[in-house]
Design a protein around this motif. Structure first.
Motif: not given
Length: 377
Positions: A279-306
């Motif tokens: 999608v980013e490549s498509f947006l670039s061709r349309l001269r629409l934004p592709t840069s990250l402007v709001v960086e969200l904190p990573p989600r809290v990790a949860i142990p993987v079930p096994t």
């Protein structure tokens, strides 16, 4: 009359308050009812969710259009009523992080939208009429675009339509009308008429209808289909695409990697990393934004079930990354699972649905995670 309806709708939009979402720092999330004017002069309100940067100014607008849960009778009615604009929260957050104002709508009769369900398919499975319901859905899409162009946070002439499944079919139909302000269309796994994995009613009609839409569509489009999508098979999607461009519509095709055991769930359930680069490549061709402007904190990790089988390992990764706490993950000791990260409005609904799906497939299951934490006990 239509102009008056749009004016009234705009006033109602402006009166609705907005607030920052503590779960999405740097973004505003808001539930709305958007009044739209229909072609016959009547007006209905569509349920919607807005996600945008918590910053001043105007942003390019992305309108998200949902799919349809397969089914019939009372079960279909209940499932349709439970659908929510938050079903597409993951792509909404991805676009908002990159500087877009995103509005996810429910078409008439879905979720809490007014107007009654208007997309009943006519004809037998071998003789479906998709053109009529496509145009009905397109009316909701173009009505929402007209209402939202006047928002103080929206750039009225830089609008993207993004549809998933029957929503992809709807934005195809809307593109045929070349609505004002729309500069691009993203068709994710657009199709209609699935009655089960690999079972599509009247596929030749879908191909023919795509060609009809393509005769007048002049807006740049990107069609994206997952390799293991069985509800909108990429082979059918490619036939529709070929008919669309053969009719003169400007479009590009993009294959997407497989997701879990059913690629059709990639957009609502999977991380945006699966499709954003294309999608980013498509947006670039349309001269629409592709840069990250709001960086969200990573989600809290949860142990993987096994143990977990390979598909469930992917689903668990998607579960942890999903930008909602209304979600639940059920599993069993043989490594099978069910992950619910959308389609439910409350946490209790998500818990019961995750267990129901898992038990239906694997008999013995229990909740493993609820929201962003391990399930109690």
């Amino acid at each position: 009359m239509a102009r008056l309806g749009c004016t009234i709708g705009l006033l109602a939009l402006l009166l609705s308050p907005a607030a920052a979402d503590p779960a999405l720092p740097g973004l505003v999330r808001q539930d709305r009812m958007i009044p739209i004017a229909l072609g016959d002069g009547s007006q209905v309100k569509l349920e919607a969710m807005v996600v945008r940067p918590d910053q001043p100014g105007r942003f390019p607008l992305v309108l998200l259009v949902h799919g349809t849960i397969p089914g019939t009778g009372e079960a279909f009615r209940v499932a349709t009523a439970r659908q929510s604009p938050a079903d597409l929260l993951n792509p909404a957050v991805a676009f908002a992080q990159h500087g877009y104002a995103v509005v996810s709508i429910m078409r008439r009769g879905f979720g809490r939208s007014e107007g009654g369900f208007a997309e009943t398919l006519s004809g037998t499975c071998d003789d479906r009429d998709y053109l009529a319901v496509g145009r009905i859905a397109a009316e909701d899409v173009t009505g929402a675009v007209a209402a939202l162009r006047g928002e103080p946070w929206a750039e009225p002439d830089r609008i993207l339509l993004m549809g998933h499944s029957t929503g992809g079919f709807a934005v195809m139909a809307a593109a045929a009308n070349n609505p004002a302000g729309v500069v691009g269309v993203l068709n994710f796994e657009g199709a209609h008429g699935a009655i089960g994995p690999g079972r599509i009613c009247s596929p030749d009609r879908l191909v023919a209808d795509a060609g009809i839409f393509g005769r007048t569509a002049r807006t740049a489009a990107l069609w994206l289909y997952s390799e293991n999508d069985r509800l909108a098979p990429p082979a059918l999607g490619r036939r529709m695409y070929d008919a669309y461009v053969a009719s003169g519509a400007p479009a590009q095709w993009q294959d997407l990697p497989p997701f879990g055991v059913e690629g059709h769930a990639m957009v609502p359930m999977g991380p945006a990393d699966n499709w954003w680069p294309a999608v980013e490549s498509f947006l670039s061709r349309l001269r629409l934004p592709t840069s990250l402007v709001v960086e969200l904190p990573p989600r809290v990790a949860i142990p993987v079930p096994t143990p977990l089988n390979s598909a469930c390992t992917g689903y668990f990764d998607a579960y942890v990354k999903a930008w909602t706490d209304v979600k639940a993950y059920a599993w069993n000791r043989e490594g099978h699972c069910s992950s619910v990260t959308s389609t439910q409005r409350t946490i209790d609904d998500a818990k019961s649905e995750a267990v129901r799906q898992c038990v239906a497939a694997w008999k013995e299951c229990a909740l493993y995670a609820v929201g962003q934490a391990l399930a109690p006990g």
